[in-house]
Motif scaffolding. Structure first.
Motif, PDB file in Angstrom:
ATOM      1  N   GLU A   1       0.802  -1.230   0.000  1.00 28.46           N
ATOM      2  CA  GLU A   1       0.000   0.000   0.000  1.00 28.46           C
ATOM      3  C   GLU A   1       0.836   1.282   0.000  1.00 28.46           C
ATOM      4  N   HIS A   2       2.004   1.218   0.638  1.00 25.66           N
ATOM      5  CA  HIS A   2       2.740   2.467   0.847  1.00 25.66           C
ATOM      6  C   HIS A   2       4.188   2.160   1.205  1.00 25.66           C
ATOM      7  N   VAL A   3       5.091   3.046   0.788  1.00 31.44           N
ATOM      8  CA  VAL A   3       6.497   2.968   1.186  1.00 31.44           C
ATOM      9  C   VAL A   3       6.917   4.325   1.744  1.00 31.44           C
TER      10      VAL A   3
ATOM     11  N   LEU B   1       8.703  -0.018  -7.480  1.00 36.47           N
ATOM     12  CA  LEU B   1       8.965   1.416  -7.610  1.00 36.47           C
ATOM     13  C   LEU B   1       9.892   1.654  -8.792  1.00 36.47           C
ATOM     14  N   ASN B   2       9.713   2.775  -9.459  1.00 42.02           N
ATOM     15  CA  ASN B   2      10.559   3.077 -10.618  1.00 42.02           C
ATOM     16  C   ASN B   2      11.735   3.973 -10.241  1.00 42.02           C
ATOM     17  N   VAL B   3      12.071   3.980  -8.941  1.00 45.19           N
ATOM     18  CA  VAL B   3      13.234   4.734  -8.459  1.00 45.19           C
ATOM     19  C   VAL B   3      14.105   3.796  -7.634  1.00 45.19           C
ATOM     20  N   LEU B   4      15.383   4.129  -7.550  1.00 47.22           N
ATOM     21  CA  LEU B   4      16.326   3.387  -6.719  1.00 47.22           C
ATOM     22  C   LEU B   4      16.513   4.169  -5.432  1.00 47.22           C
TER      23      LEU B   4
ATOM     24  N   PRO C   1       2.899   6.384  -2.175  1.00 41.73           N
ATOM     25  CA  PRO C   1       1.747   5.472  -2.240  1.00 41.73           C
ATOM     26  C   PRO C   1       1.998   4.392  -3.299  1.00 41.73           C
ATOM     27  N   CYS C   2       1.538   3.186  -3.031  1.00 42.28           N
ATOM     28  CA  CYS C   2       1.771   2.056  -3.941  1.00 42.28           C
ATOM     29  C   CYS C   2       0.481   1.272  -4.132  1.00 42.28           C
ATOM     30  N   ALA C   3       0.480   0.457  -5.142  1.00 37.08           N
ATOM     31  CA  ALA C   3      -0.610  -0.488  -5.381  1.00 37.08           C
ATOM     32  C   ALA C   3      -0.012  -1.666  -6.133  1.00 37.08           C
TER      33      ALA C   3
ATOM     34  N   SER D   1       2.385 -12.509  -4.794  1.00 31.99           N
ATOM     35  CA  SER D   1       2.055 -13.832  -4.278  1.00 31.99           C
ATOM     36  C   SER D   1       3.176 -14.282  -3.359  1.00 31.99           C
ATOM     37  N   LYS D   2       2.878 -15.199  -2.489  1.00 29.31           N
ATOM     38  CA  LYS D   2       3.852 -15.667  -1.507  1.00 29.31           C
ATOM     39  C   LYS D   2       5.095 -16.201  -2.214  1.00 29.31           C
ATOM     40  N   GLY D   3       6.251 -15.675  -1.823  1.00 28.97           N
ATOM     41  CA  GLY D   3       7.505 -16.108  -2.422  1.00 28.97           C
ATOM     42  C   GLY D   3       7.950 -15.290  -3.613  1.00 28.97           C
ATOM     43  N   GLN D   4       7.096 -14.421  -4.135  1.00 26.12           N
ATOM     44  CA  GLN D   4       7.478 -13.604  -5.285  1.00 26.12           C
ATOM     45  C   GLN D   4       8.512 -12.572  -4.853  1.00 26.12           C
ATOM     46  N   GLU D   5       9.498 -12.341  -5.700  1.00 31.37           N
ATOM     47  CA  GLU D   5      10.580 -11.426  -5.358  1.00 31.37           C
ATOM     48  C   GLU D   5      10.075  -9.988  -5.280  1.00 31.37           C
ATOM     49  N   MET D   6      10.480  -9.290  -4.207  1.00 37.15           N
ATOM     50  CA  MET D   6      10.070  -7.901  -4.005  1.00 37.15           C
ATOM     51  C   MET D   6      11.202  -6.910  -4.263  1.00 37.15           C
ATOM     52  N   GLY D   7      12.449  -7.332  -4.046  1.00 37.76           N
ATOM     53  CA  GLY D   7      13.560  -6.410  -4.226  1.00 37.76           C
ATOM     54  C   GLY D   7      14.859  -7.003  -3.735  1.00 37.76           C
TER      55      GLY D   7
END
Length: 288
Positions: A162-164, A223-226, A238-240, A244-250
């Motif tokens: 939802e948010h970072v 996110l499109n920023v580093l 704000p994010c959306a 899924s469980k185990g999917q890479e986030m970063g």
């Protein structure tokens, strides 16, 4: 060796470790490492990895690549398919990363510990009181990624981001020696507060990747920023994004820490104690 002499030697080693990893120009060294790790040179990379292995137990046997053109490529290496399996039980919150378990357990009001005798407030870590109240009397686990470990992190459960909140800061080492000496260390360092909700319409959880010395960036795929020391905003993003469980986030560009928070009713799985090594996907918490 007499106990007193053994303790004196241990303290001397800790003093030296703290001096070499913290009493240096941390921000400058971290920026330099970010530049150096991006140099594309196979022979320099092989030499750097050889030196790295003198100080750590670097295991590349499960890496998808067998050779690397830069240290950055080695730091953020992908693994062979099936190298990590995530617990499929919907009641289980899995570990998002390979790590060593640090301080963990129940949140005391809105206060937790980085090490014995070193408390910190969620209000300061999160950068606000509203989110801190969400995790009042909840549950938390500190996961420390050693420099030699797999540096990518994954969704601990089916979730909606939802948010970072990005909070710039220092780059203290986050090893146990520093955690026993620097008060509120996690609240001083660069970090990102990732607010999620378990799908569908489930309880909230928060993941807090905390950067450290030599960690030049935090990459979040949604996110499109580093996020790095020179990032100048916006700090509330704000994010959306659904995972899924185990999917890479970063990933981290080096080793560091992720702190996982869950609200009241969650509890630690059996065997989650300080010092316990974990692999991404293993059982971490149980939903109420």
């Amino acid at each position: 060796m007499k106990p007193r002499r053994w303790r004196e030697r241990l303290l001397l080693q800790e003093d030296l470790n703290f001096l070499l990893t913290n009493r240096v120009p941390r921000l400058l060294l971290t920026r330099w490492m970010g530049w150096y790790s991006q140099i594309r040179s196979p022979w320099l990379t092989r030499l750097s990895i050889a030196v790295w292995r003198l100080f750590t137990e670097l295991d590349l046997s499960d890496a998808k690549q067998s050779s690397f053109t830069s240290l950055h490529d080695c730091f953020v290496r992908e693994l062979l398919p099936g190298a990590r399996t995530f617990d499929a039980d919907p009641a289980v919150l899995a570990s998002p990363c390979d790590a060593i378990v640090g301080a963990c357990g129940a949140v005391a009001g809105t206060q937790v510990f980085q090490a014995k005798g070193f408390p910190y407030a969620l209000t300061e870590l999160f950068g606000g009181s509203e989110l801190a109240e969400t995790y009042r009397d909840g549950c938390y686990v500190t996961l420390r990624l050693q420099s030699s470990m797999y540096h990518r992190f994954h969704a601990p459960h089916d979730c909606h981001v939802e948010h970072v909140s990005y909070i710039s800061g220092d780059t203290w080492n986050v090893n146990p020696i520093a955690l026993r000496r620097v008060e509120r260390l996690f609240c001083r360092n660069e970090r990102a507060v990732i607010r999620c909700r378990l799908s569908p319409d489930g309880p909230p959880i928060a993941l807090v990747p905390v950067a450290a010395i030599l960690v030049a960036s935090i990459r979040l795929h949604f996110l499109n920023v580093l996020l790095h020391l020179k990032y100048r905003g916006p700090n509330q993003i704000p994010c959306a994004a659904d995972f899924s469980k185990g999917q890479e986030m970063g990933w981290f560009q080096h080793g560091s820490t992720i702190i996982v928070f869950a609200p009241r009713g969650f509890r630690l799985c059996e065997g989650i104690v300080p010092g316990q090594p974990l692999r991404a996907g293993q059982r971490l918490m149980l939903r109420p």
